[in-house]
Write a protein that holds these residues in place. Structure first.
Motif, PDB file in Angstrom:
ATOM      1  N   GLY A 276      10.579   9.773   9.903  1.00 46.91           N
ATOM      2  CA  GLY A 276       9.141   9.941   9.731  1.00 46.91           C
ATOM      3  C   GLY A 276       8.667   9.477   8.364  1.00 46.91           C
ATOM      4  N   SER A 277       9.446   9.779   7.326  1.00 45.90           N
ATOM      5  CA  SER A 277       9.100   9.340   5.972  1.00 45.90           C
ATOM      6  C   SER A 277       9.097   7.821   5.877  1.00 45.90           C
ATOM      7  CB  SER A 277      10.094   9.925   4.964  1.00 45.90           C
ATOM      8  OG  SER A 277       9.880   9.399   3.672  1.00 45.90           O
ATOM      9  N   LEU A 278      10.131   7.190   6.430  1.00 43.54           N
ATOM     10  CA  LEU A 278      10.231   5.728   6.380  1.00 43.54           C
ATOM     11  C   LEU A 278       9.056   5.059   7.090  1.00 43.54           C
ATOM     12  CD1 LEU A 278      13.991   4.773   6.902  1.00 43.54           C
ATOM     13  CD2 LEU A 278      12.458   3.937   5.112  1.00 43.54           C
ATOM     14  N   LEU A 279       8.751   5.535   8.296  1.00 45.02           N
ATOM     15  CA  LEU A 279       7.661   4.935   9.069  1.00 45.02           C
ATOM     16  C   LEU A 279       6.317   5.086   8.357  1.00 45.02           C
ATOM     17  CD1 LEU A 279       8.607   5.978  12.717  1.00 45.02           C
ATOM     18  CD2 LEU A 279       8.739   3.687  11.702  1.00 45.02           C
ATOM     19  N   SER A 280       6.049   6.279   7.843  1.00 45.23           N
ATOM     20  CA  SER A 280       4.762   6.501   7.178  1.00 45.23           C
ATOM     21  C   SER A 280       4.657   5.703   5.880  1.00 45.23           C
ATOM     22  CB  SER A 280       4.546   7.995   6.902  1.00 45.23           C
ATOM     23  OG  SER A 280       5.617   8.533   6.149  1.00 45.23           O
ATOM     24  N   LEU A 281       5.769   5.556   5.153  1.00 45.24           N
ATOM     25  CA  LEU A 281       5.750   4.779   3.914  1.00 45.24           C
ATOM     26  C   LEU A 281       5.526   3.292   4.189  1.00 45.24           C
ATOM     27  CD1 LEU A 281       8.685   6.466   1.949  1.00 45.24           C
ATOM     28  CD2 LEU A 281       6.286   6.455   1.270  1.00 45.24           C
ATOM     29  N   ILE A 282       6.291   2.744   5.130  1.00 39.98           N
ATOM     30  CA  ILE A 282       6.188   1.307   5.416  1.00 39.98           C
ATOM     31  C   ILE A 282       4.824   0.960   6.009  1.00 39.98           C
ATOM     32  CG2 ILE A 282       7.103  -0.567   6.833  1.00 39.98           C
ATOM     33  CD1 ILE A 282       9.871   0.769   6.541  1.00 39.98           C
ATOM     34  N   LEU A 283       4.372   1.748   6.980  1.00 33.53           N
ATOM     35  CA  LEU A 283       3.055   1.490   7.573  1.00 33.53           C
ATOM     36  C   LEU A 283       1.931   1.737   6.563  1.00 33.53           C
ATOM     37  CD1 LEU A 283       3.575   3.047  11.123  1.00 33.53           C
ATOM     38  CD2 LEU A 283       3.515   0.612  10.515  1.00 33.53           C
ATOM     39  N   GLY A 284       2.149   2.710   5.665  1.00 33.54           N
ATOM     40  CA  GLY A 284       1.153   2.988   4.635  1.00 33.54           C
ATOM     41  C   GLY A 284       1.020   1.843   3.644  1.00 33.54           C
ATOM     42  N   PRO A 289      -3.125   2.900   4.065  1.00 28.86           N
ATOM     43  CA  PRO A 289      -2.695   3.643   2.870  1.00 28.86           C
ATOM     44  C   PRO A 289      -2.715   5.156   3.031  1.00 28.86           C
ATOM     45  CG  PRO A 289      -4.117   1.825   2.242  1.00 28.86           C
ATOM     46  CD  PRO A 289      -4.157   1.891   3.742  1.00 28.86           C
ATOM     47  N   PHE A 290      -3.556   5.679   3.928  1.00 27.20           N
ATOM     48  CA  PHE A 290      -3.590   7.140   4.079  1.00 27.20           C
ATOM     49  C   PHE A 290      -2.244   7.688   4.553  1.00 27.20           C
ATOM     50  CE2 PHE A 290      -4.491   5.950   8.447  1.00 27.20           C
ATOM     51  CZ  PHE A 290      -3.887   6.943   9.197  1.00 27.20           C
ATOM     52  N   LEU A 291      -1.431   6.846   5.185  1.00 27.73           N
ATOM     53  CA  LEU A 291      -0.115   7.301   5.635  1.00 27.73           C
ATOM     54  C   LEU A 291       0.827   7.561   4.467  1.00 27.73           C
ATOM     55  CD1 LEU A 291       0.550   5.052   8.769  1.00 27.73           C
ATOM     56  CD2 LEU A 291      -0.003   7.482   8.708  1.00 27.73           C
ATOM     57  N   LEU A 292       0.510   7.047   3.298  1.00 29.20           N
ATOM     58  CA  LEU A 292       1.356   7.296   2.134  1.00 29.20           C
ATOM     59  C   LEU A 292       1.351   8.776   1.772  1.00 29.20           C
ATOM     60  CD1 LEU A 292       0.471   4.205  -0.082  1.00 29.20           C
ATOM     61  CD2 LEU A 292       2.594   4.616   1.181  1.00 29.20           C
ATOM     62  N   PHE A 293       0.188   9.414   1.855  1.00 28.46           N
ATOM     63  CA  PHE A 293       0.193  10.852   1.556  1.00 28.46           C
ATOM     64  C   PHE A 293       0.697  11.660   2.750  1.00 28.46           C
ATOM     65  CE2 PHE A 293      -4.299  10.736   3.142  1.00 28.46           C
ATOM     66  CZ  PHE A 293      -4.274  11.824   4.015  1.00 28.46           C
ATOM     67  N   ILE A 294       0.596  11.097   3.973  1.00 30.30           N
ATOM     68  CA  ILE A 294       1.156  11.771   5.149  1.00 30.30           C
ATOM     69  C   ILE A 294       2.676  11.902   5.012  1.00 30.30           C
ATOM     70  CG2 ILE A 294       1.530  11.572   7.646  1.00 30.30           C
ATOM     71  CD1 ILE A 294      -1.310  12.341   6.936  1.00 30.30           C
ATOM     72  N   SER A 295       3.306  10.971   4.278  1.00 26.40           N
ATOM     73  CA  SER A 295       4.756  11.029   4.101  1.00 26.40           C
ATOM     74  C   SER A 295       5.197  12.334   3.457  1.00 26.40           C
ATOM     75  CB  SER A 295       5.241   9.844   3.253  1.00 26.40           C
ATOM     76  OG  SER A 295       4.758   9.924   1.925  1.00 26.40           O
ATOM     77  N   GLY A 296       4.272  13.014   2.764  1.00 25.93           N
ATOM     78  CA  GLY A 296       4.614  14.273   2.104  1.00 25.93           C
ATOM     79  C   GLY A 296       5.126  15.326   3.062  1.00 25.93           C
ATOM     80  N   ILE A 297       4.572  15.379   4.279  1.00 24.11           N
ATOM     81  CA  ILE A 297       5.010  16.391   5.243  1.00 24.11           C
ATOM     82  C   ILE A 297       6.442  16.129   5.696  1.00 24.11           C
ATOM     83  CG2 ILE A 297       4.196  15.218   7.336  1.00 24.11           C
ATOM     84  CD1 ILE A 297       3.810  18.967   6.596  1.00 24.11           C
ATOM     85  N   PHE A 298       6.837  14.846   5.765  1.00 23.76           N
ATOM     86  CA  PHE A 298       8.198  14.509   6.185  1.00 23.76           C
ATOM     87  C   PHE A 298       9.204  14.690   5.046  1.00 23.76           C
ATOM     88  CE2 PHE A 298       5.459  11.910   8.989  1.00 23.76           C
ATOM     89  CZ  PHE A 298       5.874  12.420  10.211  1.00 23.76           C
ATOM     90  N   MET A 299       8.757  14.502   3.819  1.00 27.67           N
ATOM     91  CA  MET A 299       9.658  14.683   2.678  1.00 27.67           C
ATOM     92  C   MET A 299       9.868  16.156   2.338  1.00 27.67           C
ATOM     93  SD  MET A 299       8.477  11.777  -0.043  1.00 27.67           S
ATOM     94  CE  MET A 299       7.936  10.148   0.463  1.00 27.67           C
ATOM     95  N   SER A 300       8.958  16.997   2.749  1.00 25.08           N
ATOM     96  CA  SER A 300       8.864  18.359   2.238  1.00 25.08           C
ATOM     97  C   SER A 300      10.166  19.147   2.271  1.00 25.08           C
ATOM     98  CB  SER A 300       7.771  19.117   3.000  1.00 25.08           C
ATOM     99  OG  SER A 300       8.082  19.185   4.386  1.00 25.08           O
ATOM    100  N   ILE A 301      10.898  19.076   3.368  1.00 30.98           N
ATOM    101  CA  ILE A 301      12.034  19.982   3.521  1.00 30.98           C
ATOM    102  C   ILE A 301      13.383  19.327   3.256  1.00 30.98           C
ATOM    103  CG2 ILE A 301      10.802  21.430   5.173  1.00 30.98           C
ATOM    104  CD1 ILE A 301      12.437  20.014   7.380  1.00 30.98           C
TER     105      ILE A 301
END
Length: 382
Positions: A276-284, A289-301
């Motif tokens: 999830g982090s990879l997909l949101s970062l690359i697509l962001g 670009p809003f997907l860049l901050f969405i990556s936070g939920i996947f990195m969280s744990i």
């Protein structure tokens, strides 16, 4: 479970996060006060990082000589001294060197606390709840990350100077020292001069996996505003809002998984989150670009669940393994900031940002193909 020790670890990390995240917003005022360039001002961060690295590198020695509670108290004392020293630094060349000395002390405190809090949780939490407790622990850094800018903005609105802010901030570690004065010592399960009873390759894969994740998170959190402004042409206000969203999702994810228990293995959860982090970062980076901050939920744990995975696999040796890994993390953070700067200088920030998904791709590769040994590591537990 020993809740008072857990609370101590939680508040130590909150204190660390509050002080660590106060330097960035005040950085322009500090440069102006000492009348120095950004090149000279970079020493404020690099010396703290180097000091943290050296402190972590010697952790096996001082963890044997001091118990976890005493070492943590020393870290809080260093926070107190460094904040006072920063607040009292005069506007002169000598004052700037005094400020740099305070940064070195702050870095030493960061190195001590970052190791001790994870070992305290590993020692005092039951296995069935440890994953959630680790998630809750690292949510405290998210709370501090979100709180620091608002506290600074609030105090500065009353004409409080940055020096007065640091003097006020010094009271936070002093307060926690007083509140938890009653805690009895806890000794880390570390023996001096005893080599780890695990293959070096296994330790290397674990260290690279966790370092790769943390470096990716730190890069996106520290460079997101710059990237959005310089590459995507966002305003400072909009870019800062995106960073706030990133920290909010990072916090929400950790808080959510600190209360929810899933009957899913750490390895499977981490793989899903890293995808999830990879997909949101690359697509962001490429499209939205809003997907860049969405990556936070996947990195969280990722970090708290990784520590729980190691603790489950290695039992009492988990303390030594985590201490070793945190040394590698400290070294990796020092290196990655330098590498990111070089790529930005040579190829521009639009290319340097790809370092973040590249790091997380490496993490996913290790998760998928190089961590099978963790599922069968019980033979090393003692």
């Amino acid at each position: 479970m020993q809740y008072s020790y857990m609370a101590f670890a939680y508040f130590c990390l909150f204190c660390l996060g509050l002080i660590d995240n106060s330097r960035g917003p005040l950085y322009p005022d500090i440069l102006k006060y000492f009348q120095i360039s950004t090149k000279e001002g970079a020493l404020i961060f690099s010396l703290a990082s180097l000091s943290s690295l050296l402190t972590a590198y010697r952790s096996k020695k001082w963890l044997v000589q001091m118990n976890l509670i005493t070492a943590s108290r020393l870290g809080l004392v260093l926070f107190f001294i460094s904040c006072v020293a920063m607040g009292l630094s005069p506007a002169s060349t000598t004052g700037f060197w005094f400020f740099l000395l305070a940064s070195v002390l702050l870095g030493a405190g960061l190195g001590i606390i970052s190791i001790c809090i994870n070992l305290i949780i590993n020692q005092t939490s039951s296995e069935s709840y440890r994953r959630r407790i680790f998630a809750g622990l690292h949510s405290m850094y998210g709370v501090a990350s979100l709180s620091a800018p608002f506290i600074i903005k609030f105090l500065l609105s009353f004409a409080v100077s940055w020096r007065e802010y640091f003097l006020a901030l010094s009271l936070v570690p002093l307060f926690f020292l007083a509140v938890f004065y009653y805690l009895r010592p806890i000794q880390a399960s570390i023996v001096a001069d005893r080599p780890l009873q695990i293959p070096r390759s296994h330790l290397s894969y674990m260290a690279i996996m966790i370092s790769g994740y943390i470096c990716g998170e730190v890069l996106i959190s520290s460079r997101l505003v710059m990237y959005l402004m310089q590459v995507k042409k966002y305003s400072f206000a909009d870019a800062s809002t995106y960073l706030s969203y990133f920290f909010s999702l990072l916090l929400i994810g950790r808080l959510l998984f600190s209360v929810i228990h899933l009957e899913i293995s750490n390895r499977n959860i981490l793989r899903v989150m890293m995808i999830g982090s990879l997909l949101s970062l690359i697509l962001g980076i490429l499209y939205w670009p809003f997907l860049l901050f969405i990556s936070g939920i996947f990195m969280s744990i990722f970090f708290p669940f990784s520590l729980d995975w190691i603790a489950q696999s290695y039992g009492r040796q988990g303390d030594e393994i985590i201490a070793h890994i945190m040394v590698v993390v400290s070294a990796a953070l020092v290196a990655i900031h330098y590498v990111f700067g070089l790529i930005s200088q040579w190829l521009g920030p639009s290319m340097a940002i790809y370092l973040v998904p590249a790091l997380h791709f490496l993490v996913l590769y290790i998760l998928q193909f190089r961590t099978g040994f963790l599922a069968n590591s019980s033979k090393f537990a003692s």
